[in-house]
Motif scaffolding. Structure first.
Motif, PDB file in Angstrom:
ATOM      1  N   LYS A  84       0.182 -15.765   2.781  1.00  9.63           N
ATOM      2  CA  LYS A  84       1.105 -16.398   1.730  1.00  9.63           C
ATOM      3  C   LYS A  84       0.183 -16.451   0.341  1.00  9.63           C
ATOM      4  CE  LYS A  84       3.630 -19.639   4.555  1.00  9.63           C
ATOM      5  NZ  LYS A  84       3.420 -19.068   5.815  1.00  9.63           N
ATOM      6  N   LYS A  85      -1.029 -16.426   0.178  1.00 11.01           N
ATOM      7  CA  LYS A  85      -1.619 -16.475  -0.796  1.00 11.01           C
ATOM      8  C   LYS A  85      -1.153 -15.140  -1.695  1.00 11.01           C
ATOM      9  CE  LYS A  85      -5.954 -15.455  -0.730  1.00 11.01           C
ATOM     10  NZ  LYS A  85      -7.379 -15.883  -0.548  1.00 11.01           N
ATOM     11  N   ARG A  86      -1.088 -13.994  -1.111  1.00 12.71           N
ATOM     12  CA  ARG A  86      -0.637 -12.790  -1.534  1.00 12.71           C
ATOM     13  C   ARG A  86       0.630 -12.635  -2.375  1.00 12.71           C
ATOM     14  NH1 ARG A  86      -2.964  -8.447   3.142  1.00 12.71           N
ATOM     15  NH2 ARG A  86      -4.924  -9.417   3.422  1.00 12.71           N
ATOM     16  N   VAL A  87       1.630 -13.267  -1.488  1.00  6.98           N
ATOM     17  CA  VAL A  87       2.757 -13.049  -1.943  1.00  6.98           C
ATOM     18  C   VAL A  87       3.395 -14.145  -2.592  1.00  6.98           C
ATOM     19  CG1 VAL A  87       3.234 -11.188  -0.065  1.00  6.98           C
ATOM     20  CG2 VAL A  87       3.716 -13.571   0.360  1.00  6.98           C
ATOM     21  N   PHE A  88       2.742 -15.360  -2.491  1.00  7.88           N
ATOM     22  CA  PHE A  88       3.245 -16.653  -3.376  1.00  7.88           C
ATOM     23  C   PHE A  88       3.474 -16.429  -4.814  1.00  7.88           C
ATOM     24  CE2 PHE A  88       1.878 -20.094  -5.786  1.00  7.88           C
ATOM     25  CZ  PHE A  88       2.961 -21.143  -5.474  1.00  7.88           C
ATOM     26  N   GLU A 134      -3.352  -8.062  -5.488  1.00  8.65           N
ATOM     27  CA  GLU A 134      -2.074  -8.381  -4.994  1.00  8.65           C
ATOM     28  C   GLU A 134      -1.596  -9.550  -5.336  1.00  8.65           C
ATOM     29  OE1 GLU A 134      -2.408  -6.909  -1.018  1.00  8.65           O
ATOM     30  OE2 GLU A 134      -2.868  -4.952  -1.651  1.00  8.65           O
ATOM     31  N   SER A 135      -2.077 -10.568  -5.582  1.00  9.10           N
ATOM     32  CA  SER A 135      -1.636 -11.740  -5.605  1.00  9.10           C
ATOM     33  C   SER A 135      -0.686 -11.959  -6.982  1.00  9.10           C
ATOM     34  CB  SER A 135      -2.741 -13.040  -5.895  1.00  9.10           C
ATOM     35  OG  SER A 135      -2.286 -14.080  -6.426  1.00  9.10           O
ATOM     36  N   ASP A 136       0.431 -12.134  -6.877  1.00  5.40           N
ATOM     37  CA  ASP A 136       1.342 -12.506  -7.728  1.00  5.40           C
ATOM     38  C   ASP A 136       0.933 -13.437  -8.869  1.00  5.40           C
ATOM     39  OD1 ASP A 136       4.298 -11.581  -8.420  1.00  5.40           O
ATOM     40  OD2 ASP A 136       4.681 -13.609  -8.756  1.00  5.40           O
ATOM     41  N   ILE A 137       0.403 -14.455  -8.589  1.00  7.09           N
ATOM     42  CA  ILE A 137       0.025 -15.456  -9.469  1.00  7.09           C
ATOM     43  C   ILE A 137      -1.075 -14.892 -10.333  1.00  7.09           C
ATOM     44  CG2 ILE A 137      -1.519 -17.516  -9.768  1.00  7.09           C
ATOM     45  CD1 ILE A 137       1.203 -18.213  -8.965  1.00  7.09           C
ATOM     46  N   LEU A 164      -6.527  -1.481 -15.670  1.00 10.25           N
ATOM     47  CA  LEU A 164      -6.414  -1.204 -13.822  1.00 10.25           C
ATOM     48  C   LEU A 164      -6.711  -2.424 -13.223  1.00 10.25           C
ATOM     49  CD1 LEU A 164      -7.660   2.263 -13.767  1.00 10.25           C
ATOM     50  CD2 LEU A 164      -5.272   1.585 -13.497  1.00 10.25           C
ATOM     51  N   MET A 165      -5.867  -2.619 -12.268  1.00 13.93           N
ATOM     52  CA  MET A 165      -6.400  -3.960 -11.303  1.00 13.93           C
ATOM     53  C   MET A 165      -6.276  -3.266  -9.934  1.00 13.93           C
ATOM     54  SD  MET A 165      -4.028  -7.035 -13.109  1.00 13.93           S
ATOM     55  CE  MET A 165      -4.528  -8.249 -11.516  1.00 13.93           C
TER      56      MET A 165
END
Length: 568
Positions: A292-296, A384-387, A377-378
């Motif tokens: 959930k941390k990645r897509v939250f 990948e975290s949206d936050i 560049l990330m």
């Protein structure tokens, strides 16, 4: 001295991305690399071969033997705990950061598991690398069955902000894992990612990395945030513009904040008891949060499954979740219905605040020094975290932010490319000033009396920092060398202490910020002479690791074995 890399290129380059939270590997054949550098095989290593990375988790039996790695280790240990059969077993996870946390890394340092068992850290790292190496070797041999160990050049990735001791520790762990020293390179993670990102951008449209382009690369992993700045040369190769920077601001910091949230909601004693007695359920919560941390997204309410064991622990404490959060900042924002817990987005977003602040502040400081940088560049799994993505895009809205489609594989694939062609990195910027302690003639007008000593018939000032090379200097791999002559007696060996500081103009080796980080160890082959002999030491800077060689100044045929030792 560390053995030089063999000049003949190997048939295969295999890279291991040894991560804090997850690890992975990739490889490519030399003939494929010559035709298409991006033809790299990142093997499927997760459950059922469906993922490209695996948890950096390892399990040892009660008699200290290696048992398993990745999900196998997690699942086995959880089942042992569930059946009260785990006593004596040693389970380690997320242990890579120990090499970042230690100011002085010792070869004999130990790791402690959740049962307070201790095990040599070198053994844990070596067994983990050995597992990854063997799995990767099996994958290669599935493609070409007659590949031998000697046909492979290995690359281990390390954070650029690690110091020399941590790098030496990883090299020695790799050696103990069965990788010969002359078949092993260390690749700096953000550099590897930069190599890969430049290559995929060039293949697509060539517009982002024209010669002269300056870009900042932010490698966000589980443990660290690694930040570097490069420029693209006419040749297409990369020059580092400033020393790497960053800190322990990876995804695991958010995991720690989540655990604190759970303690505040359920009570510290409840969570402690639950984690201790219900490993399988606790592991499920960690995995659920990791996904959930990645897509939250900040505006979303997040729903977690609450194990019955956690509900029972809370009931046994005589409390309820409503009572625990009544009057707190979580009232009305955290709710539990049956086996589901619902947490408002603002609460989850707050878990990212500390790492966001540190990452963005560090990026701002770097960009102030490099105003021509227009591209960010990330890479890395945490990118990948949206936050995190939104925070960076908002903070640097005038910059072009690029996140590759395979951001979490950029490091390991770039490491393969680096292994084939290390010369792609033209130069680096040195993060430290290096030197040794020397005594000079005492001068009342500039030297403190506290440093005056009478030696060899003269008053001298001791502890002077003799600079070999300064922080911020541009160094070229294989070309930037510093020579120093010292006297060696008839002893079989001698040590020269190496000092390091961030300061560009240190005066004394005991100034604030200066520290002895290691030594050059000399082993003399001819001990028959009873006279003082000058030894010429040549130190090479610019590669991912420092190297050294030595000769007798008056008799170059008389070998002197020299090596850096940064482990205490």
């Amino acid at each position: 001295m560390r053995s030089a890399r063999l000049k003949e290129p190997k048939i295969v380059v295999a890279a291991i991305d040894f991560g804090t939270t997850y690890s992975g590997y990739a490889y490519s054949f030399l003939h494929d690399f010559k035709k298409d550098p991006l033809k790299i095989l990142a093997t499927r290593v997760g459950r059922g071969g469906g993922e490209d990375k695996m948890p950096t988790t390892i399990l040892f039996t009660p008699n200290g033997e290696f048992h398993s790695f990745k999900y196998d280790a997690e699942d086995k240990y959880a089942k042992l705990v569930a059946n009260d059969m785990h006593i004596g077993w040693s389970h380690f996870s997320r242990f890579k950061m120990k090499l970042h946390a230690q100011q002085k890394i010792r070869r004999a340092m130990e790791l402690t598991d959740d049962q307070d068992h201790k095990m040599p850290a070198m053994r844990v790292f070596a067994e983990a690398i050995k597992y990854l190496k063997n799995q990767l070797l099996d994958s290669i041999q599935e493609k070409v069955s007659d590949i031998q160990d000697t046909d492979i050049h290995w690359v281990l990735t390390v954070p650029a902000i690690w110091d020399d001791g941590a790098k030496q520790f990883m090299r020695e762990a790799g050696n103990q894992a069965g990788i010969p020293d002359n078949q092993l390179d260390l690749a700096l993670e953000p550099e590897a990612a930069a190599i890969y990102c430049k290559a995929i951008s060039t293949k697509k449209d060539g517009s982002s990395f024209d010669p002269g382009t300056q870009f900042i690369l932010v490698d966000l992993g589980g443990g660290t945030a690694d930040i570097t700045v490069h420029t693209v040369e006419e040749s297409g190769n990369l020059t580092e513009l400033s020393p790497p920077s960053g800190g322990p601001w990876g995804g695991t910091k958010v995991d720690v904040a989540f655990n604190t949230l759970m303690e505040e909601i359920y009570g510290k004693s409840v969570i402690s008891s639950f984690n201790k007695d219900n490993k399988e359920d606790a592991l499920d919560i960690i995995r659920d949060f990791e996904e959930k941390k990645r897509v939250f997204k900040a505006y979303e309410t997040v729903t977690f499954r609450v194990p019955s064991a956690l509900v029972e622990e809370l009931e046994n404490s005589g409390r309820t979740l409503e009572k625990n959060i009544s009057g707190t900042i979580y009232e009305g924002k955290v709710k539990q219905r049956r086996d589901k817990m619902h947490i408002e987005g603002s609460v989850i977003s707050a878990l990212f605040d500390d790492v966001k602040k540190n990452i963005i502040q560090q990026m701002k400081e770097v960009l102030i020094q490099h105003p021509k940088v227009n591209t960010i560049l990330m890479v890395g799994g945490f990118s990948e975290s949206d936050i995190i993505k939104q925070a960076v895009q908002k903070a640097f809205d005038l910059k072009k932010v690029i996140i590759p489609s395979e951001a979490r594989l950029a490091v390991v694939k770039g490491a393969v490319m680096y292994g084939h062609n290390p010369s792609v990195i033209i130069s680096r910027s040195l993060p430290y000033t290096y030197g040794v302690s020397v005594a000079v003639g005492f001068d009342d007008s500039k030297h403190p009396r506290s440093k005056r000593v009478f030696k060899d018939g003269f008053y001298k000032c001791e502890d002077n920092f003799k600079v070999f090379i300064r922080a911020g200097d541009t160094v070229i791999p294989g070309k930037t060398t510093v020579r120093h002559v010292c006297n060696a007696s008839s002893a079989t060996s001698a040590n020269i202490e190496i000092y390091r500081t961030k300061s560009k103009k240190p005066i004394y080796v005991d100034d604030y910020g200066c520290s002895c980080v290691g030594s050059i160890q000399l082993l003399l082959s001819d001990i028959s002479s009873h006279t003082t002999r000058p030894i010429e030491i040549t130190m090479s800077f610019g590669s991912t690791e420092l190297s050294v060689q030595a000769n007798e100044e008056q008799n170059r045929n008389n070998a002197v074995v020299a090596k850096f030792n940064f482990l205490h």
